[in-house]
Design an enzyme around this catalytic site. Structure first.
Site, PDB file in Angstrom:
ATOM      1  N   LYS A 136      45.816  38.395  34.518  1.00 17.30           N
ATOM      2  CA  LYS A 136      46.024  38.289  35.968  1.00 17.30           C
ATOM      3  C   LYS A 136      46.744  39.550  36.401  1.00 17.30           C
ATOM      4  CE  LYS A 136      45.222  35.155  39.123  1.00 17.30           C
ATOM      5  NZ  LYS A 136      44.255  34.033  39.112  1.00 17.30           N
ATOM      6  N   ASP A 176      41.683  37.046  44.079  1.00 21.06           N
ATOM      7  CA  ASP A 176      42.560  35.875  44.158  1.00 21.06           C
ATOM      8  C   ASP A 176      43.101  35.941  45.595  1.00 21.06           C
ATOM      9  OD1 ASP A 176      43.865  33.795  42.123  1.00 21.06           O
ATOM     10  OD2 ASP A 176      45.466  34.395  43.457  1.00 21.06           O
TER      11      ASP A 176
END
Ligand code: GLU
Length: 457
Positions: A136, A176
């Site tokens: 991430k 995201d």
């Protein structure tokens, strides 16, 4: 497999000792600790009762990122002022494939938030059955109120550093919160320029340059497919159900679309300023208005009530006080408190399918599990997004494009397979399906077995 019986007090002690170890290093990383504890509560007992993992320190290795990159992102705004943001990429685990996971651009981004997301991603990606490790990244950059030119300059600066660390076989970022098609375009452009290669290094790409059909829809659709799978275990379906949805971005929009197509009525959407309640339901034409408002005009959800005056805007609140049978939290982490969880149950809600990552607080999760409702944690129910990213990677490698129907049917199959994995590891003696336990153990087993095979690396 033969499972050893371990006394509950030994299990509790081991969880405590393990969490103390994690806290010793990262005591201030609250979201990360929250995500780790939720996994430890179900996975530590499994490890203790399973000889093959004994002494291998698999979970201790899994909470330590393989690599953390943190870098300066300087850029120049429209007034000519130099701004410095902070960029990150957490390369968490590559046991079963290249690091894979989104980029989040939001002022709240810090190491704790990204480590929690990267940790969740490892389990989620394993559940998809596709060969993807977990990662991430992102920045504390706030895209709100920025012009397209500013977004471009920021993305280019961000990628000028990140490009050294990623690659189609190394690490494949995607979107995201705060990172959608526009940002992926700018990031891809700079990667291609710097590396002089056209490759599937990012997912969520545009259709004319390597993107996959259904990728934009996939997280929201998958969340609804997962709810459908859960309801099916009770001989129930979505038709006629009242649904509350939080958020109004990509995940919320397509969750609303799919739920409506399957005969349910979505009555709420939200953003950080409050929520809209439309008791007549947010049908296809109203959703088209929301999509234009959010994606093209980049407006706020409260503008919905100007266009549809029968709806109400409730400022500063989340939609969990509205009566519903199904709730789809699709906004962000910790957006359902213990109190809100109780209210949902009191109002008759019996299905929660998380579109966001970790939207329920630990208290809320406990309340849902104790009430034995159909509760799916995000790492299972929102895995459709990254799964379709995996399908985008496959299409890029094969230099082909699958049709909408092909991708959608693969997505449905993956969501149903994830549901089956949760059943395998989460079914209790009384028949209740603990999806938290099921998802955590199923994800763990896949990664842990690969780590065992590869030795201490
Ligand atoms: N950010 C999404 C998630 O939380 C998608 C990640 C991806 O497609 O790589 O799973």
């Amino acid at each position: 497999m033969e499972l050893k019986v371990v006394k509950p007090e030994i299990v509790r002690l081991q969880i405590k000792e393990f969490m103390n170890l994690v806290k010793e290093r990262d005591n201030h990383q609250l979201e990360f600790l929250q995500a780790v504890e939720e996994v430890a509560e179900t996975v530590v007992p499994y490890i203790l009762s399973n000889e093959i993992y004994k002494g291998k320190q698999i979970l201790t290795r899994m909470v330590e990122p393989e690599r953390v990159l943190m870098f300066r992102v300087p850029w120049v705004n429209d007034e000519g002022k130099i701004i410095v943001n902070r960029g990150f990429r957490i390369q968490m685990n590559s046991a079963i494939g290249p690091y894979k996971g989104g980029l989040r651009f939001h002022p709240t981004v810090n190491l704790s938030i990204l480590k929690f997301l990267a940790f969740e991603q490892v389990f989620k990606n394993a559940l998809t059955t596709l060969p993807m490790g977990g990662g991430k990244g992102g920045s504390d950059f706030d895209p709100k109120g920025k012009t397209d030119d500013e977004i471009m300059r920021f993305c280019h600066s961000f990628m000028s550093e990140l490009s050294r660390h990623i690659g189609a076989n190394t690490d494949v970022p995607a979107g995201d919160i705060g990172v959608g098609a526009r940002e992926i375009g700018f990031l891809f452009g700079m990667y291609k320029r710097l590396r002089n290669e056209f490759t599937g290094v990012l997912t969520g790409k545009g259709m004319s340059w390597g993107g996959s059909l259904i990728r934009p829809e996939a997280t929201g659709y998958g969340t609804v497919y997962f709810a459908q799978n859960m309801l099916k275990t009770k001989g129930d379906g979505l038709d006629g159900k009242i649904i509350t949805v939080s958020g109004s971005g990509n995940v919320a929009q397509y969750a609303c679309e799919k739920a409506t197509q399957l005969g349910a009525k979505v009555v709420t959407l939200s953003d950080s300023l409050g929520f809209i309640y439309d008791k007549e339901g947010i049908d296809a034409s109203k959703l088209a208005f929301v999509m234009d408002l959010k994606n093209n005009k980049r407006g706020r959800i409260k503008e919905y009530v100007k266009k549809y005056p029968n709806a109400k805007f409730i400022a500063g609140e989340r939609p969990w006080g509205i009566r519903c049978e199904i709730a789809l939290p699709c906004a962000t982490q910790n957006e359902i408190s213990g109190e809100e969880a109780k209210t949902l149950l009191e109002n008759g809600c019996y299905v929660i399918s998380e579109g966001a990552n970790m939207p329920s607080t630990p208290e809320a999760v406990r309340i849902f599990l104790n009430a034995k409702i159909l509760y799916a944690p995000g790492k299972a129910s929102n895995a459709g997004g990254v799964a379709t990213s995996g399908l985008e990677m496959s299409q890029n490698s094969l230099r082909t494009n699958w049709t909408r129907e092909e991708v959608d049917s693969k997505l449905k199959k993956i969501m149903s397979d994830i549901h089956d994995s949760c059943l395998e590891f989460g079914k209790q003696e009384d028949g209740y399906i603990d999806y938290v336990k099921g998802a955590n153990i199923a994800g763990f087993v896949k990664v842990a077995d690969a780590m065992l095979a590869q030795g201490v690396v």
